[in-house]
Enzyme design. Sequence first.
Site, PDB file in Angstrom:
ATOM      1  N   LYS A 124       0.884  -1.170   0.000  1.00 38.68           N
ATOM      2  CA  LYS A 124       0.000   0.000   0.000  1.00 38.68           C
ATOM      3  C   LYS A 124       0.920   1.218   0.000  1.00 38.68           C
ATOM      4  O   LYS A 124       1.459   1.617   1.035  1.00 38.68           O
ATOM      5  CB  LYS A 124      -0.925   0.003   1.218  1.00 38.68           C
ATOM      6  CG  LYS A 124      -1.963   1.117   1.156  1.00 38.68           C
ATOM      7  CD  LYS A 124      -3.050   0.889   2.186  1.00 38.68           C
ATOM      8  CE  LYS A 124      -4.261   1.782   1.977  1.00 38.68           C
ATOM      9  NZ  LYS A 124      -3.971   3.198   1.848  1.00 38.68           N
ATOM     10  N   TYR A 232       3.355   3.625  -9.670  1.00 32.16           N
ATOM     11  CA  TYR A 232       3.072   2.198  -9.687  1.00 32.16           C
ATOM     12  C   TYR A 232       1.625   1.998 -10.096  1.00 32.16           C
ATOM     13  O   TYR A 232       0.732   2.646  -9.529  1.00 32.16           O
ATOM     14  CB  TYR A 232       3.240   1.593  -8.282  1.00 32.16           C
ATOM     15  CG  TYR A 232       4.637   1.126  -7.973  1.00 32.16           C
ATOM     16  CD1 TYR A 232       5.342   0.307  -8.863  1.00 32.16           C
ATOM     17  CD2 TYR A 232       5.248   1.475  -6.770  1.00 32.16           C
ATOM     18  CE1 TYR A 232       6.630  -0.122  -8.560  1.00 32.16           C
ATOM     19  CE2 TYR A 232       6.536   1.039  -6.458  1.00 32.16           C
ATOM     20  CZ  TYR A 232       7.217   0.245  -7.365  1.00 32.16           C
ATOM     21  OH  TYR A 232       8.479  -0.188  -7.067  1.00 32.16           O
ATOM     22  N   CYS A 440      -1.089  34.642  22.118  1.00 34.17           N
ATOM     23  CA  CYS A 440      -0.373  35.912  22.151  1.00 34.17           C
ATOM     24  C   CYS A 440      -1.428  37.014  22.101  1.00 34.17           C
ATOM     25  O   CYS A 440      -2.380  36.932  21.337  1.00 34.17           O
ATOM     26  CB  CYS A 440       0.531  36.002  20.925  1.00 34.17           C
ATOM     27  SG  CYS A 440       1.144  37.648  20.592  1.00 34.17           S
ATOM     28  N   CYS A 446       1.128  41.679  16.321  1.00 36.52           N
ATOM     29  CA  CYS A 446       1.971  40.479  16.305  1.00 36.52           C
ATOM     30  C   CYS A 446       2.226  40.065  14.857  1.00 36.52           C
ATOM     31  O   CYS A 446       1.284  39.857  14.105  1.00 36.52           O
ATOM     32  CB  CYS A 446       1.280  39.343  17.055  1.00 36.52           C
ATOM     33  SG  CYS A 446       2.079  37.745  16.832  1.00 36.52           S
TER      34      CYS A 446
HETATM   35  S1  IVH Z   1      -6.539  -0.552  -5.045  1.00 33.92           S
HETATM   36  C1  IVH Z   1     -11.041  -0.349  -4.843  1.00 33.92           C
HETATM   37  N1  IVH Z   1      -4.028  -1.040  -4.548  1.00 33.92           N
HETATM   38  O1  IVH Z   1      -5.024   3.154  -1.139  1.00 33.92           O
HETATM   39  C2  IVH Z   1      -9.588  -0.340  -4.598  1.00 33.92           C
HETATM   40  N2  IVH Z   1      -4.937   0.994  -3.718  1.00 33.92           N
HETATM   41  O2  IVH Z   1      -7.648   3.086   0.426  1.00 33.92           O
HETATM   42  C3  IVH Z   1      -8.866   0.671  -5.385  1.00 33.92           C
HETATM   43  N3  IVH Z   1      -3.314   2.415  -2.564  1.00 33.92           N
HETATM   44  O3  IVH Z   1      -6.876   5.528  -2.875  1.00 33.92           O
HETATM   45  C4  IVH Z   1      -7.483   0.913  -4.955  1.00 33.92           C
HETATM   46  N4  IVH Z   1      -1.585   1.099  -2.832  1.00 33.92           N
HETATM   47  O4  IVH Z   1      -4.386   5.605  -3.148  1.00 33.92           O
HETATM   48  C5  IVH Z   1      -5.030  -0.178  -4.376  1.00 33.92           C
HETATM   49  N5  IVH Z   1      -1.803  -1.590  -4.249  1.00 33.92           N
HETATM   50  C6  IVH Z   1      -2.813  -0.739  -4.081  1.00 33.92           C
HETATM   51  C7  IVH Z   1      -2.641   0.489  -3.391  1.00 33.92           C
HETATM   52  C8  IVH Z   1      -3.741   1.325  -3.226  1.00 33.92           C
HETATM   53  C9  IVH Z   1      -2.003   2.248  -2.340  1.00 33.92           C
HETATM   54  C10 IVH Z   1      -4.093   3.559  -2.082  1.00 33.92           C
HETATM   55  C11 IVH Z   1      -4.856   4.270  -3.153  1.00 33.92           C
HETATM   56  C12 IVH Z   1      -6.291   4.266  -2.725  1.00 33.92           C
HETATM   57  C13 IVH Z   1      -6.208   3.892  -1.289  1.00 33.92           C
HETATM   58  C14 IVH Z   1      -7.406   3.035  -0.924  1.00 33.92           C
END
Ligand code: IVH
Length: 696
Positions: A124, A232, A440, A446
């Site tokens: 994530k 990514y 303050c 200020c």
């Molecule tokens: S899938 C319905 N895969 O996490 C699912 N999200 O809480 C769609 N994110 O807004 C997203 N890594 O910004 C997915 N490997 C990953 C991810 C990922 C980061 C973030 C993304 C999203 C949020 C969801």
Amino acid sequence: MSGLTPEQAEAAEELQRLAEQIATHDRLYYQQEAPAISDAEYDELRRRNALLEARFPQLVREDSPSLRVGSTPAARFAPVEHGLPMLSIDNAFDDAALVEFEARVRRFLRLPEDEPVAFTAEPKIDGLSANLRYQRGRLVQAATRGDGRTGEDITDNIRTVGEIPQRLHGQGWPDEIEIRGEVYMRLDDFERMNAGEAQAGRRTYANARSGASGSLRQLDAEISRGRPLRFYAYAWGRASAPFAGTQWEALNRFRDWGFPVSELSDRVEGPEGMLAAYRAFEGARPTLGFEIDGVVFKVDRLDWQGRLGFVSRSPRWAIARKFPAQQAETLLEGIDIQVGRTGSLTPVARLRPVPVGGVVVKNATLHNADEIARLDVRVGDTVRLQRAGDVIPQVLGVVDADRPDRGEPYAFPSLCPCPLRTPVAKETRPSGVETVVRRCTGEFACPYQRLEHLIHFVSRRAFDVEGLGAKQLELFNAEGWVNEPADIFALPRNEAALAALRARDGFGETSIRNLLAGIEARRTISLERMLYALGVRHVGETTAVTLARGYGSWAAFRAAMDRLATGDEAAAAELDAMDQIGDAVVEALRSYFAEAHNRAAVDRLVAELDIQAAERPRADTAVAGKTVVFTGSLERMTRDEAKAQAESLGAKVASSVSKKTDLVVAGPGAGSKLKQAAELGLEVLSEDDWLTLVGG
Ligand code: IVH
């Protein structure tokens, strides 16, 4: 706010303040990537707002923060509607929740016990998500997530990210497809960029996530080009044709089409596989070189994903196992005091630099004096700190509190660290209850509070100077042209400032002429607007009207304030006797006018103005002394006009109907207030009846 009980009036004022504060912090967080308070403090503001709204449902404001969620798209980028909404993912904070997720999926699909369920395990990534629209293999549009349905058009900026293909490689891609993924920054790139920005005297970013977000969301895409942004791919939105049977296959297609896909991603089976994958990510995390805040698990088979569907805004087929907050211990080298834009003093722990979860922490907020007392942190202590997904690290407590040579308990300073060294006051609610905030008392004088005060000063219900808003004031203040309100009215004579302004882009001769006309138009001002504009704490519009009516003229008000500031009891009693003015207002006025810098700044302002005497409440009209409520839409005048007219005729205008209401003026669309009026047997007038009554 007449017609409300004192308790309601107080709640209404606090709700107004909360709406403003939350909007400010939303703007700082979402649009300027420069959060000024911790997530916990922000949550506290929202909690307080929700609590008040629950107790006083009739006071919920049209601009209430509870009616908005997350970031509304910034106005400066064009809005883009996503082909399919961009959703969020539910979180799991421990292993048990992960095991339960797997069981839930099985139950939902009614799978036999021996049927294996495969999941992808993906990092994530902590950046910002983007939606990239490709038509016949060409990148045609890119957008931020925004509120999930509508994002901001960042096509030009996305085109500068080298890792994102302008044209898809290979073949087999649908004619139309939205590719989704995360724009992020590596930690070493981030540090280098920040160092460069600092050297160039520009603003730095708090962390890699805000660095990525701020770098991508630049109006000038050429600035994005110079920033080390990466991408990514991990998901998709609308696709004109199916292109994979599993998530794993989809990730491989993305790779074939030229997108970076995390090499860390894996395909695992069952709860054991998921737990093992989570441990592996946890182990790899410190050496990844970029921030991840958990592991996303997705049911691999897309037909199963389809059957599982969604609950509210998240899919049933995915879960994010979040990493716990990271902790560390280090030495508390000192406690600094920071002055916020509204003059609030925040103690900040100065720490011996320590890495916590891949980021070197040097400072942590201590929130306020009470928090320092609660933790009993003292300079020289070893403290334990924690960094969650939070922007600002937290001090949890003292590790070595029992060592014999401990320092003295911390004494909160009584003087502001600003150059004026003005006294620090405890903040009180309008009810007189003290809060934990220290402020303050320098106000206009200020340097930290100046800009905020100036913005309030020219706001719509204060001086309302056309052509002069936050943006212009920020510039004029930075250039040293406007340090206090009087300087605004001195601008027309400030040849040097005007010449410099003419030489700037974006300020044509016409806009300068309009600005000067806007300033001249406000040299004559009503006493109540003047009093409201001064920005004395707790003196909102209603209180300003009361004060204006009570004193009648600027001279009388000013003389009373001089007496109040020198401790004259009679002056305080005179104020206290006015309708709905309590200790907090008396104290706020006293401390404001006790400050010599404030008095001098106010007097310089007054010398520029023609302040009109207030109309004393009239007793000779049909509505004098009556309490009126306007409801529904008015067709011949605006609400503000109606209110001003009623008040000028000696009526009180209330926002809600009660037994104390004398008249209800109802236009089309009137709802619950009209019903209440009928129940209470009140006199109800149409807009025309009203105008006849008041002879308008
Ligand atoms: S899938 C319905 N895969 O996490 C699912 N999200 O809480 C769609 N994110 O807004 C997203 N890594 O910004 C997915 N490997 C990953 C991810 C990922 C980061 C973030 C993304 C999203 C949020 C969801």
